[in-house]
Design an enzyme around this catalytic site. Structure first.
Site, mmCIF file in Angstrom:
data_model
loop_
_atom_site.group_PDB
_atom_site.id
_atom_site.type_symbol
_atom_site.label_atom_id
_atom_site.label_comp_id
_atom_site.label_asym_id
_atom_site.label_seq_id
_atom_site.Cartn_x
_atom_site.Cartn_y
_atom_site.Cartn_z
ATOM 1 N N ARG A 11 0.869 -1.144 0.026
ATOM 2 C CA ARG A 11 0.022 0.088 0.019
ATOM 3 C C ARG A 11 0.727 1.248 0.031
ATOM 4 O O ARG A 11 0.472 2.193 -0.532
ATOM 5 C CB ARG A 11 -0.827 -0.050 1.247
ATOM 6 C CG ARG A 11 -2.065 -0.999 1.293
ATOM 7 C CD ARG A 11 -2.684 -0.935 2.669
ATOM 8 N NE ARG A 11 -3.161 0.180 3.168
ATOM 9 C CZ ARG A 11 -3.740 0.508 4.355
ATOM 10 N NH1 ARG A 11 -3.685 -0.600 5.164
ATOM 11 N NH2 ARG A 11 -4.008 1.558 4.507
ATOM 12 N N TYR A 12 1.911 1.194 0.832
ATOM 13 C CA TYR A 12 2.880 2.427 0.964
ATOM 14 C C TYR A 12 4.252 1.975 0.202
ATOM 15 O O TYR A 12 4.828 0.961 -0.095
ATOM 16 C CB TYR A 12 3.152 2.652 2.402
ATOM 17 C CG TYR A 12 2.271 3.235 3.162
ATOM 18 C CD1 TYR A 12 1.724 4.189 3.538
ATOM 19 C CD2 TYR A 12 1.616 1.990 3.965
ATOM 20 C CE1 TYR A 12 0.680 4.524 4.235
ATOM 21 C CE2 TYR A 12 0.301 2.314 4.777
ATOM 22 C CZ TYR A 12 -0.002 3.600 4.942
ATOM 23 O OH TYR A 12 -1.087 3.898 5.978
ATOM 24 N N ARG A 21 6.968 0.175 2.295
ATOM 25 C CA ARG A 21 6.987 -0.907 3.057
ATOM 26 C C ARG A 21 5.592 -1.696 2.514
ATOM 27 O O ARG A 21 4.759 -1.644 1.848
ATOM 28 C CB ARG A 21 6.212 -0.484 4.585
ATOM 29 C CG ARG A 21 5.094 0.110 4.828
ATOM 30 C CD ARG A 21 5.044 1.385 5.978
ATOM 31 N NE ARG A 21 5.199 2.404 5.463
ATOM 32 C CZ ARG A 21 4.693 3.620 5.806
ATOM 33 N NH1 ARG A 21 4.147 3.671 6.811
ATOM 34 N NH2 ARG A 21 5.022 4.774 5.211
ATOM 35 N N CYS A 43 -4.495 -17.491 14.572
ATOM 36 C CA CYS A 43 -4.428 -16.688 15.763
ATOM 37 C C CYS A 43 -4.516 -17.531 17.134
ATOM 38 O O CYS A 43 -5.467 -18.443 17.022
ATOM 39 C CB CYS A 43 -5.354 -15.399 15.827
ATOM 40 S SG CYS A 43 -4.469 -14.291 14.827
ATOM 41 N N CYS A 69 -9.776 -11.993 18.083
ATOM 42 C CA CYS A 69 -10.482 -10.919 18.642
ATOM 43 C C CYS A 69 -11.658 -10.549 17.652
ATOM 44 O O CYS A 69 -11.642 -10.504 16.615
ATOM 45 C CB CYS A 69 -9.415 -9.662 18.690
ATOM 46 S SG CYS A 69 -7.661 -10.195 19.321
ATOM 47 N N CYS A 94 -11.130 -7.838 15.030
ATOM 48 C CA CYS A 94 -10.300 -8.005 14.242
ATOM 49 C C CYS A 94 -10.445 -7.208 12.784
ATOM 50 O O CYS A 94 -11.409 -7.381 12.256
ATOM 51 C CB CYS A 94 -9.922 -9.517 13.733
ATOM 52 S SG CYS A 94 -8.534 -9.710 12.935
ATOM 53 N N ARG A 96 -8.976 -7.824 10.185
ATOM 54 C CA ARG A 96 -8.976 -8.990 9.133
ATOM 55 C C ARG A 96 -9.820 -10.066 9.480
ATOM 56 O O ARG A 96 -9.618 -11.154 9.382
ATOM 57 C CB ARG A 96 -7.554 -9.465 8.835
ATOM 58 C CG ARG A 96 -6.322 -8.499 8.469
ATOM 59 C CD ARG A 96 -5.307 -8.971 7.992
ATOM 60 N NE ARG A 96 -4.406 -7.784 7.569
ATOM 61 C CZ ARG A 96 -3.473 -7.344 8.592
ATOM 62 N NH1 ARG A 96 -3.042 -7.968 9.267
ATOM 63 N NH2 ARG A 96 -2.696 -6.341 8.144
ATOM 64 N N ASP A 117 -11.938 0.076 12.899
ATOM 65 C CA ASP A 117 -11.976 0.162 11.302
ATOM 66 C C ASP A 117 -13.104 -0.299 10.775
ATOM 67 O O ASP A 117 -14.094 -1.117 11.570
ATOM 68 C CB ASP A 117 -10.951 -0.956 11.003
ATOM 69 C CG ASP A 117 -9.334 -0.554 11.112
ATOM 70 O OD1 ASP A 117 -9.266 0.410 10.778
ATOM 71 O OD2 ASP A 117 -8.845 -1.463 11.522
ATOM 72 N N ASP A 165 -7.581 4.844 9.644
ATOM 73 C CA ASP A 165 -7.069 4.238 8.550
ATOM 74 C C ASP A 165 -8.225 4.151 7.471
ATOM 75 O O ASP A 165 -9.316 3.985 7.644
ATOM 76 C CB ASP A 165 -6.782 2.541 8.825
ATOM 77 C CG ASP A 165 -5.753 2.331 7.942
ATOM 78 O OD1 ASP A 165 -5.385 2.922 6.992
ATOM 79 O OD2 ASP A 165 -5.136 0.782 7.936
ATOM 80 N N LYS A 212 -3.154 5.894 6.517
ATOM 81 C CA LYS A 212 -3.581 6.450 7.844
ATOM 82 C C LYS A 212 -3.854 7.996 7.909
ATOM 83 O O LYS A 212 -2.672 8.643 7.304
ATOM 84 C CB LYS A 212 -2.705 5.442 8.940
ATOM 85 C CG LYS A 212 -2.786 4.101 9.101
ATOM 86 C CD LYS A 212 -1.675 3.758 9.991
ATOM 87 C CE LYS A 212 -1.808 2.306 10.002
ATOM 88 N NZ LYS A 212 -1.245 1.723 8.757
#
Length: 374
Positions: free
Chosen positions: A118-119, A122, A131, A135, A138, A140, A300, A337, A344
């Site tokens: 995306r950037y 990075r 996981c 959570c 999450c 994702r 998000d 974001d 962000k």
């Protein structure tokens, strides 16, 4: 910080015969995860059991014995339970309007499967979709719809080749799922290959194991990997002060002994931590165990998660409260974001009130106004 003394886990009858060696073995914690509502009933009296089962059939469920131990298991509004237990709002469209399975186009902006770019400088390296704790908030959450698996060596190698071919990439975020649930051999394979790419300066590992399974960092082999590959930074994910214990402190000491910095990202979550006193307490507790607050994220717009969202104003109110009460060490960056992978955006209270030809007018953390000549 909660001090956990003696054989504390034995207060749960299910674990009264579990030895310290077993309890503090990170692999034991993962092997003995609660993965079904039936499992969970062994230690919690559940309400709305059928609803929980219905939701968990869509967005699967899992948590470690250690993390569920930290919760007040008699209180359905406990902030840890709210991050663990499936909620019917996750599948209620009235709460999920305006949310997307992949709001940041991570899959679309993926030149190689498993890698998101995306950037310019990075990339996101998704090492696994597994996981130890799933959570409910999450970002994702689409992974919850998939079978649990790590990626193959061939998939990793294709990701390495892409990174090698793009010298603008300076930083790799290894995430998932949770990469620290991987065996050490596989984790070292990833880190070693990234470390040996000359133009990579930082290898950032995103993990919640420090929260949910701190015994991962009692593993000498993992600590040796961190020490050997000194480009590594660890970014963890504490959302509430109740998650920080004496086990956390010991684990962080072990990590820091390898020269690896530890940062924290918190998500602002409705009815969990959307309170200025809770966030202040969290920031202070993080600093006590030498974790640097890094980001405070607005929730998000992810499908299955959006019932946790607060107003943007709530985050700004909290940041304004923190300024002047907590030192710069404890002030995270509040950020949103943006959808469609647009990045962000940091948000701050407005402290510059007025600009004229020869002075600026500022407002300080107490609300006092002052003019400064420039």
């Amino acid at each position: 910080m909660r001090i956990l003394e003696g054989d504390y886990w034995k207060e749960i009858p299910l674990y009264e015969n579990i030895s310290e060696k077993e309890w503090k073995d990170w692999k034991w914690q993962i092997r003995n995860r609660f993965k079904t509502i039936e499992d969970l009933k062994k230690i919690i009296k559940l309400q709305n059991e059928e609803t929980l089962k219905k939701v968990s059939e869509i967005y699967h469920f899992g948590t470690t014995p250690y993390y569920i131990f930290l919760a007040d298991r008699q209180n359905p509004n406990d902030p840890i339970l709210k991050q663990i237990l499936p909620d019917e709002k996750e599948i209620d469209e009235n709460y999920q309007q305006g949310a997307f399975l992949d709001p940041f186009l991570e899959d679309e902006k993926s030149p190689v499967e498993g890698l998101t770019h995306r950037y310019p400088d990075r990339v996101l390296f998704r090492a696994t979709n597994f996981c130890s704790v799933y959570c409910r908030h999450c970002m994702r959450k689409r992974m919850f719809l998939e079978d649990e698996r790590s990626r193959t060596k061939q998939e990793y190698d294709r990701m390495f080749e892409y990174i090698k071919s793009n010298k603008n990439i300076k930083e790799v975020l290894v995430s998932g799922g949770d990469p620290l649930t991987l065996p050490n051999s596989k984790l070292e394979y990833i880190i070693k290959n990234l470390y040996e790419i000359d133009h990579i300066d930082v290898i950032r590992i995103g993990s919640r194991e420090l929260v949910a399974n701190p015994f991962r960092f009692y593993d000498e082999e993992l600590l040796e990997i961190f020490y050997k590959y000194d480009k590594v930074w660890l970014v963890t994910h504490f959302n509430h002060p109740n998650e920080i214990t004496s086990e956390t402190k010991k684990a962080v000491k072990n990590i820091l002994s390898t020269g690896t910095p530890v940062l924290n990202q918190t998500v602002l979550l409705k009815d969990i931590n959307d309170d200025k006193y809770t966030i202040e307490n969290l920031m202070r507790e993080l600093l006590k165990v030498k974790i640097k607050p890094y980001y405070l994220f607005h929730c998000d717009p992810t499908k299955g998660v959006y019932h946790f969202k607060t107003g943007i104003e709530k985050g700004i109110e909290i940041m304004e409260y923190l300024r002047g009460r907590v030192s710069g060490l404890g002030n995270p960056t509040f950020a949103v974001d943006l959808i469609n992978g647009l990045g962000k955006v940091p948000l701050l209270p407005q402290y510059l009130i007025e600009k004229k030809e020869n002075y600026y007018k500022f407002r300080n953390y107490e609300g006092k106004e002052v003019e400064v000549k420039i």
